[in-house]
Design a protein around this motif. Structure first.
Motif, short mmCIF file in Angstrom:
data_model
loop_
_atom_site.label_atom_id
_atom_site.label_comp_id
_atom_site.label_asym_id
_atom_site.label_seq_id
_atom_site.Cartn_x
_atom_site.Cartn_y
_atom_site.Cartn_z
N THR A 143 0.83 -1.20 0.00
CA THR A 143 0.00 0.00 0.00
C THR A 143 0.87 1.26 0.00
OG1 THR A 143 -1.78 -1.18 1.13
CG2 THR A 143 -1.83 1.23 1.23
N MET A 144 1.94 1.23 0.76
CA MET A 144 2.85 2.39 0.79
C MET A 144 3.57 2.55 -0.54
SD MET A 144 4.31 2.14 4.66
CE MET A 144 5.19 3.69 4.57
N ALA A 145 3.90 1.45 -1.19
CA ALA A 145 4.63 1.51 -2.46
C ALA A 145 3.81 2.18 -3.56
CB ALA A 145 5.05 0.11 -2.90
N CYS A 146 2.49 2.08 -3.46
CA CYS A 146 1.64 2.73 -4.48
C CYS A 146 0.98 3.98 -3.91
CB CYS A 146 0.62 1.75 -5.04
SG CYS A 146 -0.63 1.25 -3.86
N ALA A 147 1.54 4.51 -2.84
CA ALA A 147 1.07 5.75 -2.21
C ALA A 147 -0.41 5.72 -1.86
CB ALA A 147 1.40 6.95 -3.11
N GLY A 148 -0.91 4.54 -1.49
CA GLY A 148 -2.30 4.42 -1.05
C GLY A 148 -3.33 4.45 -2.16
N ARG A 149 -2.88 4.43 -3.41
CA ARG A 149 -3.83 4.46 -4.53
C ARG A 149 -4.54 3.12 -4.71
NH1 ARG A 149 0.72 6.93 -6.46
NH2 ARG A 149 1.26 5.11 -7.67
N GLN A 150 -4.05 2.09 -4.05
CA GLN A 150 -4.64 0.76 -4.10
C GLN A 150 -4.51 0.13 -2.72
OE1 GLN A 150 -1.78 -0.24 -7.09
NE2 GLN A 150 -3.37 -0.63 -8.61
N SER A 151 -5.29 -0.91 -2.48
CA SER A 151 -5.09 -1.74 -1.29
C SER A 151 -4.95 -3.18 -1.77
CB SER A 151 -6.24 -1.56 -0.30
OG SER A 151 -7.45 -2.02 -0.86
N PHE A 152 -4.66 -4.08 -0.86
CA PHE A 152 -4.30 -5.44 -1.26
C PHE A 152 -4.91 -6.46 -0.31
CE2 PHE A 152 -1.27 -2.40 -2.72
CZ PHE A 152 -1.04 -2.77 -4.04
N VAL A 153 -5.32 -7.59 -0.89
CA VAL A 153 -5.87 -8.70 -0.13
C VAL A 153 -5.03 -9.93 -0.44
CG1 VAL A 153 -7.89 -10.17 0.23
CG2 VAL A 153 -8.19 -7.72 -0.16
N THR A 154 -4.65 -10.66 0.58
CA THR A 154 -3.79 -11.83 0.41
C THR A 154 -4.49 -12.93 -0.38
OG1 THR A 154 -2.81 -11.31 2.55
CG2 THR A 154 -2.33 -13.49 1.63
N GLY A 183 4.39 -13.57 -0.78
CA GLY A 183 2.95 -13.54 -0.97
C GLY A 183 2.52 -13.04 -2.32
N VAL A 184 1.32 -13.45 -2.69
CA VAL A 184 0.63 -12.96 -3.87
C VAL A 184 -0.61 -12.25 -3.34
CG1 VAL A 184 -0.51 -13.57 -6.03
CG2 VAL A 184 1.46 -14.91 -5.22
N PHE A 185 -0.89 -11.05 -3.87
CA PHE A 185 -1.97 -10.23 -3.34
C PHE A 185 -2.84 -9.74 -4.49
CE2 PHE A 185 1.53 -10.21 -0.52
CZ PHE A 185 0.97 -10.26 0.74
N ALA A 186 -4.16 -9.76 -4.26
CA ALA A 186 -5.09 -9.17 -5.22
C ALA A 186 -5.07 -7.66 -5.05
CB ALA A 186 -6.50 -9.70 -4.99
N VAL A 187 -5.03 -6.95 -6.16
CA VAL A 187 -5.06 -5.49 -6.14
C VAL A 187 -6.52 -5.05 -6.00
CG1 VAL A 187 -4.50 -3.38 -7.42
CG2 VAL A 187 -2.98 -5.38 -7.57
N MET A 188 -6.78 -4.20 -5.02
CA MET A 188 -8.13 -3.76 -4.70
C MET A 188 -8.21 -2.23 -4.74
SD MET A 188 -9.42 -6.74 -3.99
CE MET A 188 -10.94 -6.42 -3.16
N PRO A 189 -9.44 -1.68 -4.74
CA PRO A 189 -9.57 -0.23 -4.63
C PRO A 189 -8.98 0.24 -3.30
CG PRO A 189 -11.66 -1.24 -5.25
CD PRO A 189 -10.72 -2.36 -4.88
N PRO A 190 -8.60 1.51 -3.21
CA PRO A 190 -8.01 2.00 -1.96
C PRO A 190 -9.02 1.98 -0.81
CG PRO A 190 -8.45 3.82 -3.47
CD PRO A 190 -8.71 2.55 -4.22
N LEU A 191 -8.49 1.86 0.39
CA LEU A 191 -9.32 1.95 1.58
C LEU A 191 -9.69 3.41 1.82
CD1 LEU A 191 -7.31 -0.45 3.89
CD2 LEU A 191 -9.51 -0.92 2.82
N HIS A 192 -10.81 3.63 2.47
CA HIS A 192 -11.22 4.99 2.82
C HIS A 192 -10.39 5.47 4.00
CE1 HIS A 192 -14.66 4.59 0.19
NE2 HIS A 192 -14.98 3.46 0.79
N ALA A 193 -10.23 6.77 4.12
CA ALA A 193 -9.44 7.37 5.21
C ALA A 193 -9.92 6.89 6.56
CB ALA A 193 -9.48 8.89 5.12
#
Length: 148
Positions: free
Chosen positions: A71-82, A131-141
């Motif tokens: 999440t930090m690597a993409c500056a929070g533009r995405q979130s991830f699920v294992t 790990g492999v992670f699914a790319v998801m929409p960003p989390l809300h603040a």
């Protein structure tokens, strides 16, 4: 060492991780350029019947560190699920140990991301994980700063 030792210099309390990680304990972050380290103090409540850190607790720390690192690597533009997490246990941690997850981002694609980490106590490597992670929409603040 006890679980009440001070936090090492350069680490700041991380206000995220959700209810599950909040139950395990406080997480800390140190970022130096692209290097992300997520850490926590091993407590008595994290141990198994042998008095060493339970493997599930170490895997939880690694999984959480990988998600935060991505999440930090993409500056929070995405979130991830294992999707998949592979762990190899190399050594034991004990109460009072400062366990650090050193995150390595391998690739972030449109649908999946790949990352790995090593958990350290000092120079001792406790665990390696990938790990492999699914790319998801960003989390809300509100989700990110819910106080956990």
């Amino acid at each position: 060492m006890t679980e009440h030792e001070p936090v090492p210099a350069g680490f700041e309390r991380l206000q995220r991780g959700g209810p599950y990680m909040a139950g395990l304990g406080e997480l800390y972050l140190r970022q130096d350029g692209d290097n992300v380290i997520i850490a926590m103090r091993v407590a008595e409540r994290h141990t198994n019947m042998r008095g060493i850190a339970h493997g599930g607790m170490l895997a939880s720390l690694a999984d959480t560190a990988l998600g935060i690192g991505l999440t930090m690597a993409c500056a929070g533009r995405q979130s991830f699920v294992t999707v998949s997490l592979t762990t190899d246990y190399l050594d034991a941690a004990r109460p009072g140990d400062w366990a650090e997850a050193h995150v390595r981002i391998d690739r972030i694609g449109r649908r999946v991301a790949f990352a790995g980490c090593r958990l350290h106590v000092g120079d001792k490597v406790l665990l390696r994980a990938s790990g492999v992670f699914a790319v998801m929409p960003p989390l809300h603040a509100e989700q990110l700063t819910s106080g956990y």
